[in-house]
Enzyme design. Sequence first.
Site: not given
Length: 514
Positions: A194, A251-252, A368, A481
């Site tokens: 994006k 974005g999500r 498990h 970032k």
Amino acid sequence: MATEANCPLLQTQAQACQSSLQLRDVLQDPARFERMALDAPHMLVDFSKNLVDDTALSGLLGLVERSGFAARRQEMLAGEVVNHTEQRPALHAVLRQRYVDKAGGDAAGQDAVCAGLHQMLALAQQLRASGQIQHVVHIGIGGSGLGPKLLLQALQPWCDGPQVRVVSNMDGHDLHQALQGLQPATTLFVVASKSWSTAETQRNLHSAQQWFAQQGGCNWPAHFVAITARTQAAYAAGFTQVLHMPEGIGGRFSVWSAVGLPVALAVGREVFEALLQGGAAMDAHFEQAPLQRNVPVWLGMLDVWYSSLMQVPARCVAPYHHGLRRLPAYLQQLEMESNGKCVREDGSPVHMPTTGMVWGEPGSNGQHAFFQWLHQGSQWVPVEFLAVRQPAHPFEEHHECLLANALAQAQALMQGAQAQPGQLPGHQDFPGNRPSTFILLDALTPQSLGALLAMYEHRVFVAGVLWGINSFDQWGVELGKTLATDLRQRMKDQNWAGLDASTAGLLSHCYQSA
Ligand code: F6P
């Protein structure tokens, strides 16, 4: 909003439910299931094994009403600005609704929100028909990668197009493995970003272009498609095939948009449209169902109930379907990037725990591994089970066993057990009274998958409204970032001056001669 000011009563109710509500007792009443198992498109969601009683539920519903939720929902569904720190709307539901409403109409493709989606589906159709592309390498991270990864696995029975490999990580192993056995002439690279500035994606793009040239590929722009909100930047980088995703689609929340290209290439236009229809059906449920029967509303208010009022810091997601094995990873971004915040929209502190950690593994594998902890650990977390009534494989016995296991785990968490004579007291005691929600899909289809993902998106929105959080920004990812950019330069210059002792020590250890 769910401030401390209006929550003391709910806090008292939460304490009362935690200390004295016995799930195995209240579930003797068949009416509890009828009251608390809600229908939504393509699914039934059973909330009856949650640590809530009628008083708590009406308190929570009252909180939703007082929070201004109805107006906020209307704003979002109408495409108004709801992301105030970035001055943007949140258009994922608007996109679905408009596409589904106008798909065949004259206005198709004219609408600025849907134009990129229309172009993407036309391109997918054309490329599938040409038969020239055998492999697709999709490059994208976070929302530009997790959605396609989940959908490609979930829709595997519908995949009849080119084989898609998704590359996200800046770790070169990811790209290296994805390129194995590929030929430039029959490979298409899809680059979704994006912002068109994400370091991982730009690095993978650069290396993919190098690989393409080194392998004798001709005319790279014909083999690379960009999907971005920064279309000019992609054109400036030499791309000629550029699909637009609107700024207002986070974005999500973006797998419904042009970012879905690798999925549409694999499954075809009709299947992708069925996904959108499923999402739109959930949007309609979210908009129209009364709060008392509204599944995303219940999920969102129970998130507040457990995280804020009972201070439970996590939720386990256990999908009993191989196709949904990446769902926990997808939800980690959707929920934790959206609501993993401790300031309200106005910048003031929230003053109560907000969204907890989301984690999980597909069942029955998880049984498990960490289910021991769920059953007998010193802390408890709510569990979200997902299963289907109808599988997409022919092994009936497998399906019955799987379903029996999913139901039994929820039952065991709820009812617990005491060690029997001859068993080991303590070691073979199960405390029980551990809550869960059971999401039962009719089957995993494009429609139900669309409805499921839209349900999760709306749940995030509901909880965000109750906490007063802006669910649509993600400032928390920026500091790391910025520091990585600084460290990259320092590594080039071999300059650790002024760094903290730990970072400087680790860096100098990395660069010591072996
Ligand atoms: O860094 C977080 C983030 O911005 C996510 O919100 C987003 O999904 C991801 O990075 C990728 O961003 P882009 O699509 O701009 O490359």
